[in-house]
Write an enzyme that holds these catalytic residues in place. Structure first.
Site, mmCIF file in Angstrom:
data_model
loop_
_atom_site.group_PDB
_atom_site.id
_atom_site.type_symbol
_atom_site.label_atom_id
_atom_site.label_comp_id
_atom_site.label_asym_id
_atom_site.label_seq_id
_atom_site.Cartn_x
_atom_site.Cartn_y
_atom_site.Cartn_z
ATOM 1 N NE ARG A 124 -0.585 21.186 -66.539
ATOM 2 C CZ ARG A 124 -0.244 20.611 -67.689
ATOM 3 N NH1 ARG A 124 -0.536 19.344 -67.899
ATOM 4 N NH2 ARG A 124 0.359 21.311 -68.629
ATOM 5 C CE LYS A 146 -3.114 27.149 -43.880
ATOM 6 N NZ LYS A 146 -2.880 28.082 -42.768
ATOM 7 C CD GLU A 188 1.393 24.818 -33.612
ATOM 8 O OE1 GLU A 188 0.200 25.211 -33.566
ATOM 9 O OE2 GLU A 188 2.278 25.415 -34.274
ATOM 10 C CE LYS A 230 -4.505 21.832 -39.729
ATOM 11 N NZ LYS A 230 -3.102 22.148 -39.880
ATOM 12 C CD GLU A 240 -5.483 30.676 -42.689
ATOM 13 O OE1 GLU A 240 -4.875 29.604 -42.678
ATOM 14 O OE2 GLU A 240 -5.003 31.747 -42.328
ATOM 15 N NE ARG A 244 -6.072 25.359 -42.669
ATOM 16 C CZ ARG A 244 -5.660 24.375 -43.439
ATOM 17 N NH1 ARG A 244 -6.419 23.966 -44.441
ATOM 18 N NH2 ARG A 244 -4.504 23.784 -43.226
ATOM 19 C CG ASN A 248 -2.803 31.028 -38.565
ATOM 20 O OD1 ASN A 248 -2.013 30.111 -38.657
ATOM 21 N ND2 ASN A 248 -3.529 31.451 -39.581
ATOM 22 C CG HIS A 251 0.731 30.330 -35.592
ATOM 23 N ND1 HIS A 251 0.090 29.819 -34.485
ATOM 24 C CD2 HIS A 251 1.263 29.257 -36.231
ATOM 25 C CE1 HIS A 251 0.210 28.500 -34.482
ATOM 26 N NE2 HIS A 251 0.921 28.135 -35.522
ATOM 27 C CG HIS A 255 4.737 33.217 -38.340
ATOM 28 N ND1 HIS A 255 3.539 33.173 -39.020
ATOM 29 C CD2 HIS A 255 5.104 31.919 -38.154
ATOM 30 C CE1 HIS A 255 3.207 31.905 -39.234
ATOM 31 N NE2 HIS A 255 4.129 31.133 -38.720
ATOM 32 C CG HIS A 268 6.388 26.912 -35.741
ATOM 33 N ND1 HIS A 268 6.085 28.113 -36.341
ATOM 34 C CD2 HIS A 268 5.207 26.245 -35.609
ATOM 35 C CE1 HIS A 268 4.786 28.172 -36.564
ATOM 36 N NE2 HIS A 268 4.227 27.052 -36.132
#
Ligand code: NAD
Ligand code: GLY
Length: 361
Positions: A124, A146, A188, A230, A240, A244, A248, A251, A255, A268
């Protein structure tokens, strides 16, 4: 050594940025050491490309820990799955690691995301530390918590927000990184200038050669500025719900390119680069930015040999099919991050399918 704080109350942590500190543990004072590692049982997670290059050095760095072992995964985005995540759990369980152990992610974004997710799940939730080795992971994926693995039906679809206890960034790692991977990370880096900081964008325009030559001062400044931005964004919006999403930029288009063309055929960062140009062109189509702004963004991106245009074979409909599966979709509306000027961007659902088709055609 540069130190940047990520302020998240009890989950706050430091990012340490330095050239060569993994070969010189004395750059960390004893208080920092004991805070993270003293009498701890450590497990390094890495892959079969990075481990032969760096694992002995990293083990020596972490020597004051009570014990240190490793689990080595195969290299590649295709192994970022629940099946390979289980290799980490197998090791932890077979060797009776307790809740007080610490995982060390030694690698790029794939290793970092998997190690973080393993740490979020094991018993956990246990501690983990990021030691990112690609430019992309040093400026983006190692910071912000993330974590994820992929599912056959979608990238990063299984994951959790789980913050690391610390991030150790050594720019020496970048010397062995293939140039194509370095350039992908630069996409990035440029993103932060476009969404947040025009002065940083201008600094990048003036420091293309020092960055390409991996000059330590330029790298440390660029990485630190990205981590500061960041950290600032994540402190305002950890999960997000708001700003946040600006991280992206490019992105949603990117993606779609990765999914259609096959992950790692387009890296990427390469897909994000073409995606940022498409986002700027969409903004221009809406009258929000000028042609000159699009040109300026494109010039900086192309200085790092990154693609400026979408794959020739990819239709507008193929984009829209993938973009409708994006995690930002709300009420079935595609939401895009679009620049409103260099240094500022917004999240919008105002772009109609027809407008997207116009831009993509
Ligand atoms: P990667 O982890 O696959 O690394 C790229 C390649 O470089 C790999 O082959 C790797 O073994 C190799 N490599 C790494 N460091 C090296 C070094 N120092 N020398 C030589 N080779 C080295 O790719 P990446 O670009 O770092 O990360 C991409 C991943 O990150 C994707 O899975 C993406 O989803 C994820 N990501 C996560 C976040 C986040 O916020 N968590 C953000 C962006 C991307
Ligand atoms: N890479 C985007 C984010 O961390 O939110």
């Amino acid at each position: 050594m540069e130190t940047i704080e990520v302020n998240l109350g009890k989950r706050s942590y430091s990012i340490y940025i330095h050239q060569g500190f993994l070969t010189d543990p004395s750059t960390l004072n004893s208080e920092t050491w004991s805070r993270y590692f003293h009498k701890k049982r450590l497990l390094i997670v890495s892959n079969d490309t990075i481990a032969p290059l760096y694992i002995e050095q990293v083990k020596a760095f972490f020597k004051p820990a009570s014990s240190i072992d490793s689990v080595i995964l195969p290299d590649g985005e295709q192994y970022k799955t629940l099946e390979y995540l289980n290799h980490i759990f197998d090791k932890l369980l077979q060797e009776n690691y307790g809740r007080d152990c610490v995982l060390i992610a030694l690698g790029g974004g794939v290793v970092g995301d998997m190690t973080g997710f393993a740490a979020a799940c094991y018993q956990r939730g246990i501690d983990f530390i990021q030691v990112p080795t690609t430019l992309l992971s040093q400026v983006d994926s190692s910071v912000g918590g993330k974590t994820a693995v992929n599912h056959v039906l979608g990238k990063n679809m299984l994951g959790a927000f789980h913050q690391p206890k610390a991030v150790f960034i050594d720019t020496e790692f970048l010397k062995s990184l293939p140039v194509r991977e370095f350039n992908a990370g630069m996409a990035e880096v440029i993103k932060y200038g476009i969404i947040w900081d025009i002065e940083f964008f201008e600094w990048l325009e003036q420091n293309i050669e020092p960055l390409k030559q991996l000059e330590p001062a330029a790298l440390i400044y660029a990485i630190s500025r990205c981590c500061e931005i960041k950290a600032d964004v994540v402190a305002q919006d950890e999960t997000e719900r708001g700003c946040r999403a600006l991280l992206n930029l490019g992105h949603t288009f990117g993606h779609a390119i990765e999914a259609e063309m096959g992950y790692r055929n387009w890296l990427h960062g390469e897909a994000v680069a073409a995606g940022m140009v498409l986002a700027a062109e969409t903004s221009q189509h809406l009258g929000w930015v000028s042609f000159e702004t699009v040109q300026r963004i494109s010039r900086l991106i192309s200085a790092f040999e990154l693609p400026l245009v979408k794959p020739k074979s990819m239709s507008a409909n193929a984009f829209i099919k993938h973009m409708q599966r994006d995690k930002k979709v709300l009420d079935q509306k595609i939401r895009l991050v679009l620049p409103t000027q260099i240094g500022e961007a917004v999240v919008t659902s105002q772009v109609s399918h027809q407008q997207l088709i116009d831009v993509l055609s």
